[in-house]
Design an enzyme around this catalytic site. Sequence first.
Site, mmCIF file in Angstrom:
data_model
loop_
_atom_site.group_PDB
_atom_site.id
_atom_site.type_symbol
_atom_site.label_atom_id
_atom_site.label_comp_id
_atom_site.label_asym_id
_atom_site.label_seq_id
_atom_site.Cartn_x
_atom_site.Cartn_y
_atom_site.Cartn_z
ATOM 1 N N LYS A 301 0.823 -1.213 0.000
ATOM 2 C CA LYS A 301 0.000 0.000 0.000
ATOM 3 C C LYS A 301 0.857 1.264 0.000
ATOM 4 O O LYS A 301 0.368 2.341 -0.352
ATOM 5 C CB LYS A 301 -0.934 -0.006 1.214
ATOM 6 C CG LYS A 301 -1.889 -1.193 1.236
ATOM 7 C CD LYS A 301 -2.648 -1.288 2.542
ATOM 8 C CE LYS A 301 -3.543 -2.516 2.589
ATOM 9 N NZ LYS A 301 -4.230 -2.681 3.891
ATOM 10 N N LEU A 302 2.104 1.144 0.419
ATOM 11 C CA LEU A 302 3.076 2.232 0.376
ATOM 12 C C LEU A 302 4.253 1.808 -0.480
ATOM 13 O O LEU A 302 4.639 0.637 -0.487
ATOM 14 C CB LEU A 302 3.588 2.576 1.780
ATOM 15 C CG LEU A 302 2.827 3.634 2.600
ATOM 16 C CD1 LEU A 302 1.426 3.143 2.937
ATOM 17 C CD2 LEU A 302 3.601 3.972 3.865
#
Length: 332
Positions: A301-302
């Site tokens: 997600k990052l």
Amino acid sequence: MSEDSREAFDHDPVAHAEARAGMTVGELAAEYGSAGFGAGALHEAVDIYAEMLGDGVTNFVGLAGAMVPAGMRRLVADLVRDGHVDALVTTGANLTHDTIEAIGGHHHHGEEPPEAERRAHDEQLREEGVDRIYDVYLPQEHFTAFESHLRSEVFPALAEEGTVSIQRLTEELGRANADTNVTEDIDAGPGIAAAAYEAGVPVYCPAVQDSVLGLQAWMYGQTSDFSLDALADMDRLTDQAYHAEEAGALVVGGGVPKNFVLQTMLVSPDAYDYAVQLTMDPPQTGGLSGATLDEARSWGKLERAARNVSVYADATITLPLLVAAARERVGE
């Protein structure tokens, strides 16, 4: 052991923060950088968030918790109005309370009574028709006005469209809030949903059923063609994430808004380049609300090189400090 043989240790002495009369918020945040623990984390959060406010960054904001009753309504609406929010994910509760203020209701200072007196105190409030949100009071007649507003100004137009997305509901809510606020000459501003409507910023509320707004939408649907498509918002939100050249996430609180903001990157070619989390929930329980942003990196997600930080403190304290210091940094 000699200093040259130390691998984990980094020579970086802790300085001691100064607090003096006349300091700006930005100057205080800079002093926090001299310290450790939460002060150091907030200093880093200001650095990251100031970068997020730069040109070319698409900003997704997750807003959980009772932030509107607590007095954060204008702050969030100003961020939307000033172009610092490209997508807002929040709770039905925040939208409910936002609307109550938009149409003339008010939240009031109350108290959190001592534990020994709490039951009797809350029973008395119930008899008086007052709801308590920790140390904030809300008279129940405001919910009656809220229901009337929805049934006269919001739901009828949506019923003509039949099944709509939740984002379409929040858009129509923002329009109605803005119009009523002006026509009724309400002292308080029109608020978050209205600012988003006027700025063309989508507001997503994936757990709208878990709120008075959701209850009212369900009840109206029992006697009309109005209904909500819970999956329809995935298209627009995913498209926003997919096409973002750089993306930043400001996550206030946890729960559904936090996950909805972060999970959209699971179906995008890239991930968040920046992320700031303001929470009080610990990560040790394995719950999403306290999960670190480094943990989110393990899910993809990052980005690997993303700048991120989690600040563990009451968001009603940290959010205004973060926003004021970052705005000062970028010259607003």
